[in-house]
Motif scaffolding. Structure first.
Motif, short mmCIF file in Angstrom:
data_model
loop_
_atom_site.label_atom_id
_atom_site.label_comp_id
_atom_site.label_asym_id
_atom_site.label_seq_id
_atom_site.Cartn_x
_atom_site.Cartn_y
_atom_site.Cartn_z
N ARG A 1 -13.63 9.29 -62.91
CA ARG A 1 -13.68 10.74 -63.09
C ARG A 1 -14.35 11.46 -61.93
N HIS A 2 -15.61 11.13 -61.63
CA HIS A 2 -16.30 11.75 -60.50
C HIS A 2 -17.62 11.02 -60.29
N SER A 3 -18.23 11.25 -59.14
CA SER A 3 -19.54 10.67 -58.86
C SER A 3 -20.62 11.40 -59.66
N SER A 4 -21.81 10.81 -59.68
CA SER A 4 -22.92 11.38 -60.45
C SER A 4 -23.16 12.84 -60.04
N VAL A 5 -23.10 13.73 -61.02
CA VAL A 5 -23.27 15.16 -60.75
C VAL A 5 -24.67 15.48 -60.24
N PRO A 6 -25.75 14.99 -60.88
CA PRO A 6 -27.09 15.33 -60.38
C PRO A 6 -27.31 14.87 -58.94
N GLU A 7 -26.87 13.67 -58.59
CA GLU A 7 -27.11 13.18 -57.23
C GLU A 7 -26.33 14.00 -56.20
N GLN A 8 -25.12 14.43 -56.56
CA GLN A 8 -24.36 15.29 -55.65
C GLN A 8 -25.07 16.62 -55.46
N ALA A 9 -25.55 17.19 -56.56
CA ALA A 9 -26.22 18.49 -56.48
C ALA A 9 -27.50 18.40 -55.65
N VAL A 10 -28.25 17.32 -55.83
CA VAL A 10 -29.48 17.15 -55.07
C VAL A 10 -29.18 16.96 -53.59
N MET A 11 -28.15 16.17 -53.28
CA MET A 11 -27.79 15.98 -51.87
C MET A 11 -27.32 17.30 -51.25
N ALA A 12 -26.60 18.11 -52.02
CA ALA A 12 -26.16 19.41 -51.50
C ALA A 12 -27.36 20.27 -51.12
N GLU A 13 -28.38 20.29 -51.98
CA GLU A 13 -29.59 21.05 -51.66
C GLU A 13 -30.37 20.41 -50.52
N PHE A 14 -30.36 19.09 -50.46
CA PHE A 14 -31.02 18.36 -49.38
C PHE A 14 -30.45 18.79 -48.02
N ILE A 15 -29.14 19.01 -47.99
CA ILE A 15 -28.50 19.47 -46.76
C ILE A 15 -28.74 20.96 -46.56
N ALA A 16 -28.56 21.75 -47.61
CA ALA A 16 -28.65 23.21 -47.51
C ALA A 16 -30.03 23.66 -47.04
N GLN A 17 -31.08 22.95 -47.45
CA GLN A 17 -32.44 23.34 -47.08
C GLN A 17 -32.89 22.72 -45.75
N GLY A 18 -31.99 22.03 -45.06
CA GLY A 18 -32.30 21.51 -43.73
C GLY A 18 -32.97 20.15 -43.72
N HIS A 19 -33.24 19.57 -44.88
CA HIS A 19 -33.91 18.26 -44.93
C HIS A 19 -33.04 17.15 -44.35
N PHE A 20 -31.75 17.22 -44.60
CA PHE A 20 -30.86 16.16 -44.14
C PHE A 20 -30.82 16.11 -42.62
N GLN A 21 -30.67 17.26 -41.98
CA GLN A 21 -30.61 17.31 -40.52
C GLN A 21 -31.91 16.81 -39.90
N ARG A 22 -33.05 17.21 -40.49
CA ARG A 22 -34.34 16.74 -39.98
C ARG A 22 -34.47 15.23 -40.17
N HIS A 23 -33.97 14.75 -41.31
CA HIS A 23 -34.05 13.30 -41.57
C HIS A 23 -33.14 12.53 -40.61
N VAL A 24 -31.99 13.07 -40.28
CA VAL A 24 -31.11 12.41 -39.30
C VAL A 24 -31.83 12.26 -37.97
N ARG A 25 -32.50 13.31 -37.53
CA ARG A 25 -33.23 13.24 -36.25
C ARG A 25 -34.37 12.23 -36.34
#
Length: 500
Positions: free
Chosen positions: A366-390
């Motif tokens: 059906r689909h991947s875990s909804v909470p984990e997707q939502a958290v990852m979306a916010e993780f990217i939207a708030q700039g945490h993902f880009q900082r973590h990549v660096r």
């Protein structure tokens, strides 16, 4: 103190001596289990009349309610039955089960489907448990993941999550996550795509199976790098495809070899950092591969599993960004940047295939875990993902530098490391498989994990040079992303002693 029947002659037509009920541990459940086991074991024969609930309660010194509950469960499961005006009897079916002779200890071969038979013959490769050690493959710097930030975002989600965010969701994935991914891929990887082209998956492995099922019929040919990623070979063959191994040299997959095979439906490739050799597919080869796909109406599965890790030079354009004929399906994952246990990946599909892949994703789970997707979306939207990549890129560069410097100074086994320009691992070729196996065994004895190159050669595809000689050989494949600099230096020094 335990309840049990008296050792005096039983007033019942069967012997319940020795039945013990321990107080405080669910007396009704204990009585049910004891009676059931005696029925199945043949100690209470077929059609025997059981005592009334009052009689058994008095004999066991328990409440009648306890016996009623036990009898009710036995009724529900068919072990006993009631005869109106006569009492309660052991049912014949349960007794028949007890009297059925045990089957002979023979190995019964299961009747499997064609897919089941292919699964049964595949090697079971399990990830190594425990904290990552040098030089475990496929593991990033897990010690650097900002767990506190992730936990806060998770808490925020559950505080504000309305009911429509925790029910069934879009099989393509969380809309915000797909929008965030489209922006990230455009800015960081040069891939311009629409969010509607993105399908969220449970990691790259599911993406591979989906693409293989969508594009391959049983018996169709699929090409991939040899040596290459074993799980990709599994995905292609389990769907009924036949895998053709294509050689790899200093410029990556030798695209010219594709022309030697007719009717190849798709080619799987890791162009940013070939797995496991570590080379990068040259621009000329990329253009040649795209031209081949367009001319043959074939597809390319581009696995960009660790594309964020580039230490020198400018990353070459992705195949998907160069594609002008809708022939490339791009696959990415969060495993090498966040953590492997997250199980979130994605496909960027050509527009003509996107809706069909969404429908296929719906049929999987059906689909991947909804909470984990939502958290990852916010993780990217708030700039945490880009900082973590660096942060991850800096850490991996430092670990790469430590590995190169210490290794070059000590030279364990006299081996020279190649230049490492990208990724989280490196590969060293060895003259013989015997030397490979001996070095890996000695490394394991001192607690150092090293993979052999032979694990990555396709089992039914052998590269040959112009003289027809086998080129398959041994080698060491070593990951440096999961262990810190001190652990890497210590492992190299230990190897120098073990391989002396």
């Amino acid at each position: 103190m335990q309840n049990s029947l008296s050792t005096s002659p039983s007033p019942f037509p069967f012997d319940l001596t020795g039945m013990h009920l321990a107080p405080g541990k669910g007396l009704a459940v204990q009585l049910y289990q004891s009676l059931r086991d005696r029925i199945l074991g043949g100690q209470i024969d077929r059609q025997v009349k059981l005592p009334t609930t009052r009689e058994l309660a008095q004999a066991l010194k328990v409440s009648r309610t306890t016996v009623v509950r036990a009898y009710d469960q036995l009724y529900a499961e068919g072990y006993i039955s009631a005869r109106v005006g006569d009492g309660t009897y052991v049912s014949a079916p349960a007794s028949d089960i007890a009297k059925t002779p045990p089957p002979a200890k023979a190995v019964v071969k299961p009747r499997l489907s064609a897919l089941g038979q292919r699964v049964a013959t595949h090697a079971k490769l399990m990830p190594q448990p425990g904290k990552p050690r040098a030089f475990r493959l496929g593991v990033p710097a897990l010690d650097l993941f900002p767990g506190d930030v992730w936990a806060r975002l998770q808490a925020d989600f559950w505080r504000r999550a309305p009911e429509n965010h925790i029910g069934y969701s879009d099989p393509a994935g969380d809309p915000q996550l797909r929008e965030m991914l489209a922006g990230y891929l455009r800015n960081a990887r040069g891939l311009v795509c629409d969010p509607d082209q993105i399908i969220i998956t449970a990691g790259t492995q599911q993406a591979l199976f989906m693409c293989a099922q969508l594009l391959l019929n049983p018996g169709d040919l699929a090409a991939m790098e040899n040596p290459g990623y074993p799980r990709a070979a599994s995905a292609l063959t389990l769907t009924g495809g036949k895998v053709v191994g294509i050689g790899v040299d200093a410029e990556g997959l030798i695209a010219q070899e594709l022309h030697a095979h007719r009717d190849i439906r798709l080619t799987y490739v890791t162009p940013s950092h070939q797995y496991p050799s570590g080379v990068t597919l040259s621009l000329a080869r990329r253009l040649e591969l795209l031209a081949w796909a367009e001319a043959n109406q074939a597809y390319i599965l581009e696995d960009d599993y660790d594309g964020e890790y580039r230490y020198s030079g400018t990353p070459l354009a992705l195949l998907a960004s160069l594609d002008r004929s809708g022939r490339v399906l791009y696959m990415g994952t969060f495993s090498k940047i966040a953590f492997p246990g997250l199980r979130l990946g994605y496909i960027v599909a050509p527009p003509a295939l996107a809706n069909t892949l969404v429908n296929l994703r719906m049929q999987y789970d059906r689909h991947s875990s909804v909470p984990e997707q939502a958290v990852m979306a916010e993780f990217i939207a708030q700039g945490h993902f880009q900082r973590h990549v660096r942060r991850m890129r800096r850490a991996s560069r430092a670990r790469r530098d430590t590995m190169s410097e210490v290794w070059d100074r000590i030279r364990p086994g006299g081996i020279v490391l190649p230049q490492i320009d990208a990724g989280l691992h490196c590969t060293v070729r060895l003259p013989t498989v015997g030397q490979q196996d001996e070095m890996i065994l000695k490394a394991a004895e001192i607690g150092v994990e090293i993979d052999g190159l032979t694990r990555f050669w396709l089992p039914h595809a052998v590269n040959e040079n112009k003289q027809g000689k086998r080129e398959n050989g041994g080698g060491l494949v070593m990951g440096f992303g999961g262990a810190d600099e001190a652990a890497i230096a210590a492992a190299i020094k230990a190897l120098a002693k073990a391989w002396r």
